[in-house]
Design an enzyme around this catalytic site. Structure first.
Site, PDB file in Angstrom:
ATOM      1  N   CYS A  38       0.819  -1.209   0.000  1.00  0.00           N
ATOM      2  CA  CYS A  38       0.000   0.000   0.000  1.00  0.00           C
ATOM      3  C   CYS A  38       0.856   1.263   0.000  1.00  0.00           C
ATOM      4  O   CYS A  38       0.641   2.178  -0.790  1.00  0.00           O
ATOM      5  CB  CYS A  38      -0.970  -0.012   1.172  1.00  0.00           C
ATOM      6  SG  CYS A  38      -0.235  -0.469   2.736  1.00  0.00           S
TER       7      CYS A  38
ATOM      8  N   ASN B  80      -5.687   2.618   1.599  1.00  0.00           N
ATOM      9  CA  ASN B  80      -4.726   1.511   1.611  1.00  0.00           C
ATOM     10  C   ASN B  80      -5.370   0.146   1.372  1.00  0.00           C
ATOM     11  O   ASN B  80      -4.739  -0.758   0.829  1.00  0.00           O
ATOM     12  CB  ASN B  80      -3.955   1.482   2.931  1.00  0.00           C
ATOM     13  CG  ASN B  80      -4.868   1.401   4.129  1.00  0.00           C
ATOM     14  OD1 ASN B  80      -5.663   2.316   4.359  1.00  0.00           O
ATOM     15  ND2 ASN B  80      -4.797   0.323   4.887  1.00  0.00           N
TER      16      ASN B  80
END
Lengths: 349, 349, 349, 349
Positions: free
Chosen positions: B150, B316
């Site tokens: 992420c 994320n």
């Protein structure tokens, strides 16, 4: 014990003024004689500082009604201290200014940072920059002190030992400061509206932050330096955290960096070196500092490069503003430096 | 419309697995055939993904009970994909792995980042790194895709155009990523305990973050580069914001930088260039992106130096994980790239 | 001034123990002789109470190594005080217990609330219930004090004047308490995991909360009463707010209710009646109380019915626990009641 | 599919207008023809609804420039719908009003709640109260619908089955609603300033909340009832949670209560009965509902009294406002009721 120093706070309805009042009401040697607010004149201070309910009968006065006192705190909007200086200087022999007006000692630097000519360049040399860890002796002897900006305070206290030791590439430092919402003061605006400001992670000064001028002034030691600074607002009320990436100009190991920090800060009452191997709070964090005058400083030496990441945390309203100012008062008046600043902070909060 | 692609999710009780399931249940061409959890086998998925109540009767299976399918998502702890690859590869002709096992295509880089030998270096070249904006055509043709980390995704998408254009000093970039708590997964620990994690502003990887290896791989284009990376946890659940300080190696003006970003991203369905003169949301911010597959990218050219501050934001769990994986599925299966990823995000939230 | 009272804290690694330690380190007449933790024995207290860094060299001892002292605080898991009483009683002539073991003075009520027989019913009458506003004189003379539960404290202090005055329908009161996450202690669990606990608004005891037994005990004055209690967890660390709906059994006007509250609380150092016509903080709020020992109490008379809504707020770790205990210590040892409890709270925070 | 219904949104710069727009842009049978804002006329809607960037080229019009359409949404300040009705009614054969103007069907009730005479009592009977679970068939046939208040919606959906079944003491119900900051709209004020609103737990309507009139109207079924209502603001942006304490007038057991809820809600697409024995999310919670049109309802039967605690949660901007309005549009226009409302919510968030 008698309260021998009479103080007044001009511009006392904001967050900084409220924080000063909170501290000074419990200072054993200080009497708050007056506190002013044009907007709330005549009303109890607890109207805007509700945490002080049942603790003080003080009411706000108008600024024009200020009486002579021993020390005057100025918490006015930027520009007001300089513009009205001739009025203020008659009121007290000692003045601590919490605005940005007299932090820089160079008129050109001021013009560059604030995009206007300084209205009173004649006074610039008469103020001492208010971070005690850098200017303790000068503050002791000063009549006029200019309290440092909050982000500048966090950054400078993090970087000072390395710059002082001359071990840093002077043009590569990158600083990222994360700040809470109280930094912007107590006036509501579109961006401070809770649904918009809550959960935010908001770049507000990617470049061009005014505090860079203070940082540069205090860290340059006669050489040209460049600090690449950005600021991001986070969902927090109090607190500022500076993450500073510095690049060493010589091969120091972690223990050498340790030594530099210890030499500068071991004896400081309000700087703690925080660097632990395990646990949750391995590095400095503002969460632990709400209401305290500490600046916690830590670092990590990057084994993969010549970088050191310095992490420094403060409560922006305390060490970054009102606490720093009371620390200056203690020095200027000969009191023990920690007086009225001993609150240790809460955990958890 | 018939749901022509049958998928399974191995390791589906975590946040990434839940997010995948949420997306795929509404994908018009996909049928979620199985989802596994050793801990919750036999229980309804809504036990751990309560947002899906009343929307699916699915129950968790054990991983050993997986049946053949068209495409297998692997959301297992790091190491498991590589260790059990021979089992998985028999189950489906296409695999999207959301762990870190096959993101790097170089065994030495893996050993350096993860401090151990890669268990299956023979497979490294068979996986395509899963960011579509960099590898769209390869993903279309791929059998195996490794979804990016992420923090790496946010950083790479912010920096890619400048690195691709070759306008950046390759050794000076400093990246500071701020992340929410969901990044660390769904297992409670001392540091994720609410009283400790709430109000935090916590450095957790000042140096040495593993995602640096991915970033370096994707941005180096054959040259040596160095990315100085730090990460700080903030009081937020979803979202990652990368503030990247790059230093130009040539005299570009703001409009030149604009042009570079537009050339790369104008046609991208999930990248938005965000850069406004006024208003609250002048720069990218994760607050607007919760639940979406967007990466918002903005920048500011520092007039006082050769710095450009690049700001890039993602959710994320979406663009940084499950959303990116579904985008890859759409490419691999020939569906319109935005299918099941059109949620625009909430304001305010 | 010499520190004439030596105290020890058994079970000092939790939030309550940490808060006690924070207060007592600054108490001018107290010396903290020992603090125990089985898990952290031998380690500095700052390992788990990082706010106290640089303020104390204390380390944790094992509970078996406790030495005789003047006053012993017990912050152990519920049940431990009673089970190990014979050991503890030998260590100190005065004991303040912060667990639930001796709050109820009736074994049947204990059995009903805690679903088990009280292990030491012989001691129930020897403990004084620790809310000074209700039992000041008894606490002054007490050897053993049982600090009240946090939710019970907020509720009781809000309702006591009306129940004492006998103006309330004894069976209709409905209480809704909203609490922060620190109430549940410092052990991480699935429900305290930040991604789950953040942004929560979570009913955790719609019915059957154990504190009802304490509330009933303190408010019944010999008659049968029934308090309908619920609790909801909110996204906050410290603080408890009780919203209590009481129904008058006689025609009182607002000024009559005022009078009742003033009579009971005007002289109390730690209870403030908060009820303003305008401004943001018209009613009590825990936000203003973090770190303080105040209980703020306010109310609104419903003109459309016989209802009075009573609002009472505390910091659950302070007035709801450690602060209340130090207040009891001050009474038991003859110190000024506010000693070490003067922190006024922060605004904003 | 062609977009056969042309709609316009009057007063579209607020949170409700933005939420409507977000939903309608993805509605397969609706075309948003115009959206108005006097303040932002001529500017792109993404200026104030930044989540919609890259998704729509719409700009704000002035309200005076509205063209005829098939269905008009009114999101104006309270009072405007009634005052300007004659203008609006000419524009569209169907109107959904999201203000409070036409929720009550009785002029006396309006006068009592809003402290003024209704400006258009002649129209009161022409509007259908917009909660589909109570008035589905009437909404299907309606020209004019008045969307319910958000707190009223949460409360009514929680209590309706019990009141409908006649099993409740009609004068004893106590309701405590906890709400996020988006309820108060998008205009900044002193109380919405982030440093003040953050961490709050703030009683804002202990008594006298206007939504009580709607609740009473919908739950009374011809008898006199009294709902004792209070509201508390919490540190959350979206979401409302109603905790309702009702007292049974007959001896029902838990399974009887279950049966009543199941009978009313089992077939409802947007009401879920949430009541689990274990896990984190045992009761309804707004955290799971952000962006969704669900109302989750749960309850607990107090074994110690005749009380039932009913817990109901919504997203105030969705089921409490824009989502409810789109659900009404679907009914009024003959579309499947869930169209454009299928977003399942995020976990975690």
């Amino acid at each position: 014990m008698s309260r021998e120093v009479r103080v007044a706070i001009a511009g006392g309805s904001g967050y900084t003024g409220g924080e000063l009042l909170r501290l000074l009401l419990f200072h054993p040697h200080v009497q708050v004689q007056q506190i002013t607010s044009e907007r709330f004149a005549g009303k109890p201070v607890t109207k805007v500082h509700p945490n002080l309910r049942k603790l003080t009968p003080l009411k706000f006065d108008k600024i024009g009604d200020l009486q002579p006192c021993d020390l005057l705190f100025l918490c006015l909007p930027h520009g007001e201290t300089a513009n009205r200086w001739d009025d203020f200087v008659r009121l007290a022999p000692k003045v601590i200014d919490l605005s940005a007006d007299f932090r820089l000692n160079d008129a050109a630097a001021y013009r560059h940072a604030y995009k206007k000519h300084h209205p009173r360049p004649d006074l610039l040399q008469r103020f001492v920059y208010g971070i005690p860890e850098l200017h303790r002796d000068e503050i002791r002897d000063a009549d006029y002190v200019a309290s440092a900006g909050c982000n500048a305070t966090a950054t400078i206290l993090g970087l000072y030992p390395l710059y002082r030791a001359g071990v840093v590439d002077p043009e590569r430092t990158v600083v990222e400061v994360k700040v809470g919402s109280s930094e912007a003061g107590n006036r509501a605006n579109e961006g401070s509206h809770h649904p918009e400001r809550s959960n935010c992670l908001r770049s507000f000064s990617p470049t061009g932050h005014r505090h860079v001028a203070e940082i540069t002034q205090e860290l340059s030691f006669g050489s040209k330096i460049q600090v690449h600074f950005s600021a991001t607002a986070v969902d927090m009320v109090r607190g500022a955290l500076a993450t500073s990436h510095v690049f060493l100009n010589q091969g120091l190991e972690e223990k050498d960096v340790w030594k530099i920090y210890r030499e500068h800060y071991a004896a400081e009452p309000f700087v703690r070196i925080v660097k632990e191997r395990d646990g949750i709070y391995r590095y400095p964090e503002p969460k632990l500092l709400a209401g305290t005058n500490f600046c916690d400083v830590g670092f990590e030496r990057d084994p993969a490069s010549d970088r050191v990441v310095v992490i420094s945390a403060i409560d922006n309203l305390m060490k970054g503003s009102a606490g720093q100012a009371v620390q200056a008062l203690n020095l200027m008046c000969g009191f023990e430096e920690r007086t009225a600043l001993e609150f240790p902070g809460l955990h958890p909060v």
